[in-house]
Design a protein around this motif. Structure first.
Motif, PDB file in Angstrom:
ATOM      1  N   UNK A  96     -40.445 -10.566  20.939  1.00 58.06           N
ATOM      2  CA  UNK A  96     -41.869 -10.845  21.140  1.00 58.06           C
ATOM      3  C   UNK A  96     -42.511  -9.839  22.094  1.00 58.06           C
ATOM      4  N   UNK A  97     -41.716  -9.284  23.011  1.00 59.78           N
ATOM      5  CA  UNK A  97     -42.262  -8.279  23.919  1.00 59.78           C
ATOM      6  C   UNK A  97     -42.662  -7.028  23.142  1.00 59.78           C
ATOM      7  N   UNK A  98     -41.831  -6.651  22.154  1.00 63.86           N
ATOM      8  CA  UNK A  98     -42.167  -5.493  21.340  1.00 63.86           C
ATOM      9  C   UNK A  98     -43.385  -5.790  20.467  1.00 63.86           C
ATOM     10  N   UNK A  99     -43.421  -6.997  19.919  1.00 62.71           N
ATOM     11  CA  UNK A  99     -44.557  -7.368  19.083  1.00 62.71           C
ATOM     12  C   UNK A  99     -45.843  -7.329  19.908  1.00 62.71           C
ATOM     13  N   UNK A 100     -45.752  -7.875  21.120  1.00 62.09           N
ATOM     14  CA  UNK A 100     -46.921  -7.922  21.992  1.00 62.09           C
ATOM     15  C   UNK A 100     -47.411  -6.506  22.294  1.00 62.09           C
ATOM     16  N   UNK A 101     -46.478  -5.637  22.667  1.00 62.21           N
ATOM     17  CA  UNK A 101     -46.832  -4.255  22.985  1.00 62.21           C
ATOM     18  C   UNK A 101     -47.457  -3.563  21.773  1.00 62.21           C
ATOM     19  N   UNK A 178     -48.680   0.861  28.937  1.00 64.50           N
ATOM     20  CA  UNK A 178     -47.819   1.020  27.756  1.00 64.50           C
ATOM     21  C   UNK A 178     -48.602   0.896  26.446  1.00 64.50           C
ATOM     22  N   UNK A 179     -49.526  -0.063  26.387  1.00 60.18           N
ATOM     23  CA  UNK A 179     -50.263  -0.265  25.141  1.00 60.18           C
ATOM     24  C   UNK A 179     -51.156   0.940  24.836  1.00 60.18           C
ATOM     25  N   UNK A 251     -41.754   4.483  24.398  1.00 62.80           N
ATOM     26  CA  UNK A 251     -42.670   3.880  25.365  1.00 62.80           C
ATOM     27  C   UNK A 251     -41.953   2.825  26.217  1.00 62.80           C
ATOM     28  N   UNK A 252     -41.141   2.004  25.560  1.00 62.02           N
ATOM     29  CA  UNK A 252     -40.421   0.964  26.298  1.00 62.02           C
ATOM     30  C   UNK A 252     -39.444   1.581  27.288  1.00 62.02           C
ATOM     31  N   UNK A 253     -38.882   2.740  26.923  1.00 65.73           N
ATOM     32  CA  UNK A 253     -37.959   3.400  27.841  1.00 65.73           C
ATOM     33  C   UNK A 253     -38.675   3.927  29.074  1.00 65.73           C
ATOM     34  N   UNK A 254     -39.869   4.493  28.893  1.00 60.41           N
ATOM     35  CA  UNK A 254     -40.600   5.051  30.039  1.00 60.41           C
ATOM     36  C   UNK A 254     -41.041   3.943  30.984  1.00 60.41           C
ATOM     37  N   UNK A 261     -36.875  -1.963  21.448  1.00 57.55           N
ATOM     38  CA  UNK A 261     -36.668  -0.520  21.470  1.00 57.55           C
ATOM     39  C   UNK A 261     -35.801  -0.103  22.650  1.00 57.55           C
ATOM     40  N   UNK A 262     -36.088  -0.678  23.801  1.00 58.31           N
ATOM     41  CA  UNK A 262     -35.314  -0.346  24.992  1.00 58.31           C
ATOM     42  C   UNK A 262     -33.892  -0.879  24.861  1.00 58.31           C
ATOM     43  N   UNK A 263     -33.795  -2.080  24.291  1.00 63.37           N
ATOM     44  CA  UNK A 263     -32.484  -2.673  24.037  1.00 63.37           C
ATOM     45  C   UNK A 263     -31.661  -1.728  23.154  1.00 63.37           C
ATOM     46  N   UNK A 264     -32.326  -1.156  22.144  1.00 59.30           N
ATOM     47  CA  UNK A 264     -31.637  -0.248  21.223  1.00 59.30           C
ATOM     48  C   UNK A 264     -31.161   0.999  21.958  1.00 59.30           C
ATOM     49  N   UNK A 265     -32.033   1.570  22.796  1.00 56.82           N
ATOM     50  CA  UNK A 265     -31.650   2.797  23.507  1.00 56.82           C
ATOM     51  C   UNK A 265     -30.494   2.512  24.467  1.00 56.82           C
TER      52      UNK A 265
END
Lengths: 310, 303
Positions: A96-101, A178-179, A251-254, A261-265
């Motif tokens: 949901x955090x990714x969806x929100x972003x 981020x958005x 973006x999530x990484x920065x 996305x960050x979870x994936x990285x």
């Protein structure tokens, strides 16, 4: 309309299967032994054998594949190699955090991009037009992670208007940078596209007719022109979702944004294969679902498409 | 006699192609943005080729050992026009050498892209039927992955990623755009008269595909490949930024941004900012060039 929707849905199924299989193959050809990586240096033979059995890695590859598909159908993506956590619940917690972003970024991009495009087209060759298009071209060319860093430099570190990285206690203000960062590229593309579509539509006969019968210019632009320029714009919104999911990874990484996305990285860094597999599949399937919705909405906006035989 | 005919045929072919390209060049010259793109691209190529002469310092030389602490994170000055980094390396020199990395990635990844994308697209468009269905399915599958994540996944399964692996990984994902364009071209050309004539002469499919259709389908492929260079360079920078691409002390732009980012909040902005401008400049150059080529070669948008 109903058969059109069904046809589109059926068409997506083999693609989803392909995505899942491609990820499985990719993770199966990994050089080196994942169990060895998990057990580390200390792992003795018995432990390694036990882990291997627990993970089902002692089975033949075809058997592993069918087992994987079966578990996937029940929503089970396996266990993380790193944290003793189920991959599915780790993703669910962050999805949901990714969806929100992404949703806020897309909303910002659509509002900003389409408005800019309309104004640019209505005032072609004006200073606004040139400035907007210059910014748009730069926005398309700048890498998203660099834009994010510049945003941080200017708005967080220099001006201090917004907090830096992280999510705080979930306040909306943490979402702003981020958005916007993620929205820059789609906004720039949409601005250019809206402008060119509007300019093209504005030369059509029915626009001249509308003007000739004395319709106010604003109404001509919004009601007559924009509506007909929407199809290519929607197409781009659809294709941008793929770009944005890529952008979200960066973006999530920065911004240390706790999304998929960050979870994936992080999973890629620690070579946590079940987690990599899970996040990649979830993001790809998300893209397919969004695209399906976009496809269906075409049929809604342009009834002719429903009857086209593809 | 046959030799004479051959010469004649060749010269007439050369004439027509020359006039076509001359016409395209004429259109290209009229387009200011296209010329700007060409000029920008040339500066990048020159920077990459002559980095050794142009760079005032060795890109990996740590000046803190010779010039002392004053060379550490020095702001832009006459001596170091883009400043220096933590190790006293001259950022301007590193940015110049970085052009080599980016162009190398751009060119080789594009080559991989074309090697995979063109034959598959040609087969799908020319043969049609089941072959087309299968290839289109594959395109849709690859297209579903977020670009950078798929490249990351391919790169990360190997323990020590080299630049060669990065080329291949990017090509393995990027071929879909070229494949789509090529397929569309072949699809629209396969029933044209000259192809039917070639078929009637009994030429083998491979010859028809490569000698007769491909030259007529090449313009949109060139345009797409040029426009794709920007995307490839951005993705490589993203990989390097996340730590999966070029490794230190390689002067890769993405890596430099990543190394410098923690100093941004302390006001030492130059380490991250200048390499980013270099990326933007390069991507912009290829975008202008690609758009210019599209107009000059008169490529209409086809679906």
């Amino acid at each position: 309309m109903f058969t059109y929707i069904i046809r589109k849905m059926l068409y997506t199924i083999p693609v989803v299967w392909g995505v899942i299989t491609a990820v499985f193959i990719l993770m199966a050809v990994v050089p080196g032994d994942p169990v060895r990586i998990m057990a580390g240096q200390r792992g003795d033979k018995a432990t390694i054998e036990k882990i291997r059995r627990d993970l089902g890695l002692d089975l033949p590859i075809t058997r592993q594949y069918t087992k994987f598909l079966g578990e996937l159908l029940r929503g089970d993506l396996g266990m993380s190699y790193r944290s003793n956590e189920k991959v599915s619940s780790a993703i669910a917690a962050r999805f949901m955090m990714t969806v929100r972003l992404t949703a806020w970024a897309m909303l910002a991009a659509v509002l900003l991009g389409i408005t800019t495009g309309i104004v640019s087209a209505a005032r072609q060759h004006s200073a606004f037009d040139y400035a907007a298009m210059f910014i748009a071209v730069s926005g398309v060319s700048a890498p998203v992670f660099w834009v994010g860093l510049l945003m941080l430099l200017v708005f967080a570190y220099t001006l201090g208007w917004v907090p830096g990285i992280g999510v705080g206690n979930g306040e909306g203000i943490y979402l702003v940078l981020p958005a916007i960062t993620l929205g820059v590229r789609p906004a720039a593309l949409l601005a250019r596209l809206t402008r060119s579509c509007m300019l093209e539509v504005m030369t059509q006969d029915y626009i001249r007719t509308a003007r000739a019968k004395g319709v106010r210019e604003q109404v001509v632009i919004i009601k007559h022109a924009l509506k007909n320029a929407m199809i290519p714009i929607i197409t781009v919104i659809g294709t941008q979702v793929s770009d944005m999911l890529s952008g979200a990874v960066l973006t999530e990484s920065i911004f240390a944004w706790p999304g998929v996305g960050r979870l994936a990285v992080d999973a890629l860094r620690s070579r946590d294969f079940p987690m990599i597999r899970g996040t990649v599949i979830v993001l790809a399937v998300t893209f397919l679902v969004v695209n399906l919705i976009v496809d269906i909405s075409y049929g809604f906006f342009d009834p002719r498409i429903r009857f086209e035989d593809k | 006699m046959t030799a004479l005919k051959d010469v004649h045929a060749r010269s007439s072919a050369a004439e027509t192609s020359e006039s076509l390209s001359a016409e395209a060049w004429k259109r290209f010259k009229r387009n200011k943005l296209a010329l700007l793109g060409l000029a920008m691209t040339l500066t990048i190529i020159l920077a990459a080729l002559f980095a050794g002469y142009l760079a005032p310092y060795d890109p990996v030389k740590q000046l803190i050992w010779t010039e002392g602490a004053s060379a550490k994170l020095a702001p832009p000055s006459a001596e170091h026009i883009m400043g220096t980094d933590l190790y006293g390396r001259d950022i301007f020199s590193r940015v110049l050498y970085g052009a080599r990395i980016s162009l190398q990635i751009g060119v080789f990844a594009t080559a991989v892209t074309l090697i995979i994308g063109v034959p598959l697209g040609a087969a799908a468009g020319y043969k049609g039927g089941v072959c087309d269905d299968l290839i289109s399915w594959l395109v849709n599958v690859v297209f579903a992955f977020p670009f950078i994540l798929f490249v990351l996944a391919v790169v990360s399964i190997f323990q020590n990623p080299s630049l060669h692996l990065v080329f291949v990984a990017i090509g393995l994902v990027n071929w879909v755009s070229i494949c789509r364009i090529t397929r569309g071209q072949f699809f629209s050309l396969r029933n044209s008269e000259f192809v039917e004539a070639a078929r009637a002469l009994g030429l083998p499919s491979s010859r028809i595909i490569f000698r007769h259709i491909l030259p007529n389908a090449i313009a949109p492929i060139i345009v797409q490949a040029t426009l794709g260079m920007g995307g490839i360079i951005t993705v490589e920078a993203g990989l390097a930024y996340l730590g999966f691409g070029a490794q230190p002390p390689t002067p890769s732009w993405g890596l430099m941004i990543s190394e410098g980012q923690q100093y941004l909040s302390q006001g030492q902005w130059w380490w991250s900012v200048f390499p980013g401008i270099a990326i933007m400049y390069t991507v912009l150059a290829f975008n202008f060039l690609g758009d210019g080529l599209r107009d000059a070669l008169d490529v209409r948008q086809k679906r």
